[in-house]
Design an enzyme around this catalytic site. Structure first.
Site, PDB file in Angstrom:
ATOM      1  N   LYS A  10       0.846  -1.181   0.000  1.00  0.00           N
ATOM      2  CA  LYS A  10       0.000   0.000   0.000  1.00  0.00           C
ATOM      3  C   LYS A  10       0.882   1.231   0.000  1.00  0.00           C
ATOM      4  CE  LYS A  10      -3.784   2.265   2.372  1.00  0.00           C
ATOM      5  NZ  LYS A  10      -4.758   2.169   3.455  1.00  0.00           N
ATOM      6  N   LYS A  21      -2.154  -1.671  -3.908  1.00  0.00           N
ATOM      7  CA  LYS A  21      -3.012  -0.492  -3.885  1.00  0.00           C
ATOM      8  C   LYS A  21      -2.176   0.768  -3.935  1.00  0.00           C
ATOM      9  CE  LYS A  21      -6.209   1.598  -0.700  1.00  0.00           C
ATOM     10  NZ  LYS A  21      -6.919   1.450   0.541  1.00  0.00           N
TER      11      LYS A  21
HETATM   12  C1  PBG Z   1      -7.306   3.152   5.281  1.00  0.00           C
HETATM   13  C2  PBG Z   1      -7.699   3.092   3.861  1.00  0.00           C
HETATM   14  C3  PBG Z   1      -7.547   4.090   2.886  1.00  0.00           C
HETATM   15  C4  PBG Z   1      -8.089   3.581   1.721  1.00  0.00           C
HETATM   16  C5  PBG Z   1      -8.571   2.322   1.993  1.00  0.00           C
HETATM   17  N1  PBG Z   1      -8.305   2.021   3.311  1.00  0.00           N
HETATM   18  C6  PBG Z   1      -7.070   5.469   3.013  1.00  0.00           C
HETATM   19  C7  PBG Z   1      -5.692   5.806   3.342  1.00  0.00           C
HETATM   20  O1  PBG Z   1      -4.809   4.958   3.512  1.00  0.00           O
HETATM   21  O2  PBG Z   1      -5.461   7.003   3.460  1.00  0.00           O
HETATM   22  C8  PBG Z   1      -8.156   4.295   0.411  1.00  0.00           C
HETATM   23  C9  PBG Z   1      -9.200   3.810  -0.526  1.00  0.00           C
HETATM   24  C10 PBG Z   1      -9.459   4.718  -1.667  1.00  0.00           C
HETATM   25  O3  PBG Z   1      -8.798   5.756  -1.841  1.00  0.00           O
HETATM   26  O4  PBG Z   1     -10.356   4.397  -2.450  1.00  0.00           O
HETATM   27  N2  PBG Z   1      -8.310   2.638   6.110  1.00  0.00           N
END
Ligand code: PBG
Length: 327
Positions: A196, A248
């Site tokens: 991520k 992601k």
């Molecule tokens: C954190 C989380 C995020 C997203 C999914 N889970 C946000 C982040 O890390 O700031 C992002 C999902 C998206 O942008 O569609 N719980």
């Protein structure tokens, strides 16, 4: 030019193109992320994500039924609580909005879909970080792990088939696995957000969950410059017991999806995140892109890169288009 080298032969009509097409997208490959907000009677539109809403408990149940009848592969739920605190208590509270919503949806659609829950504290903390903070304001990895373990159990008890730890704490998959096994939830799966990145493309999501974050997540999310590090994260999560792994965002990281798909011996998911959704919707609203063709092209690309599963806010609509195309 050699007369035999004519790739266009296999493009000459729709039938032959269909015959030789290498990559397919089917409704079952798509997972719909859904937001549910505590204390609202009607769905609340998310301005930066046109077409996506923060659901009320009622509208969530209905939308879940619609998604299941559209044939999507699963649902990923996010909670937006009315109250937040320093340790994100609402995440582990059985009456917290996400756990309540999981029970609602489980009661409505049961085992007809794969019910997934975001496992992270950021929606529930008043500082907006994915974990609890030290005295000096930095995110405390190991104290956070303990809460993730409790959160996993609360989600499994509420009916989640899959928990999705997205906080990028070291050791999160191992601790969650141990907590689930110790409480009789050895059949609950872990979809690890193994890879991520600290991405600008999460911008609209932070509106979607009314994020309280000031600053950034660069001490726990990955540097977009690093590809090899992704493989190390995947190795660690697999060793800790991840059942599925995720990359992601998706579209700016297709090389990473490919590399992960080559080494991982579990299903690989990719998350087409909020910013990827919003930028295409914005271009479509301006008349600059054709919506259906653009969306299907992005989903095909993510599958071609090696993703078995794609999380996308277009899941239900895309499932409809894919069905129509086949009919
Ligand atoms: C954190 C989380 C995020 C997203 C999914 N889970 C946000 C982040 O890390 O700031 C992002 C999902 C998206 O942008 O569609 N719980």
């Amino acid at each position: 030019m050699y007369p035999s080298h004519r790739p266009r032969r296999l493009r000459r009509n729709a039938a032959v193109r269909r015959l030789v097409s290498e990559t397919s997208v089917e409704p079952r490959h798509l997972v719909l992320p859904m937001f549910v907000r505590e204390g609202v009677g009607e769905p609340v539109p998310i301005p930066s994500m046109p077409g996506v809403v923060q659901h009320s408990r009622d509208s969530l149940r209905k939308a879940a039924v619609d998604a299941v009848s559209a044939g999507v592969g699963g649902l990923m739920l996010y909670g937006v609580p009315a109250q937040r605190d320093a340790v994100g208590s609402g995440a582990v509270d059985p009456d917290g909005i996400l756990n309540v919503a999981l029970r609602d949806v489980a009661a409505e659609v049961g085992d007809d879909t794969v019910l997934m829950a975001d496992l992270c504290l950021d929606e529930f903390t008043d500082h907006g970080h994915c974990g609890v903070l030290d005295d000096d304001g930095s995110v405390d990895n190991d104290r956070t792990l303990q809460l993730y373990g409790e959160m996993a159990v609360a989600q499994a008890q509420s009916g989640a088939h899959v928990v999705g730890p997205s906080g990028m704490m070291d050791g999160q998959v191992g601790v969650i696995r141990e907590s689930l096994d110790a409480t009789g939830f050895s059949d609950t799966s872990i979809l690890a957000y193994s890879v991520k990145y600290a991405s600008a493309f999460y911008g609209p999501f932070r509106d979607a969950v009314d994020s309280q974050l000031k600053g950034d997540r660069k001490t726990y999310q990955q540097d977009p410059a690093n590809g090899r590090e992704a493989l190390r994260e995947v190795d660690l999560d697999l060793a800790e017991g991840a059942d599925l792994v995720m990359v992601k965002p998706a579209m700016s990281y297709l090389d990473v999806v490919r590399n992960v798909a080559e080494v991982a011996d579990v299903p690989v998911a990719a998350y087409q995140v909020s910013g990827e959704y919003s930028m295409i919707e914005a271009a479509v609203a301006n008349g600059w892109l054709d919506r259906q063709r653009t969306v299907l092209e992005t989903l095909t690309s993510i599958r071609r890169a090696g993703a078995d599963i794609v999380l996308t806010y277009w899941a239900v609509e895309a499932a409809g288009w894919l069905r129509d195309a086949r009919a």
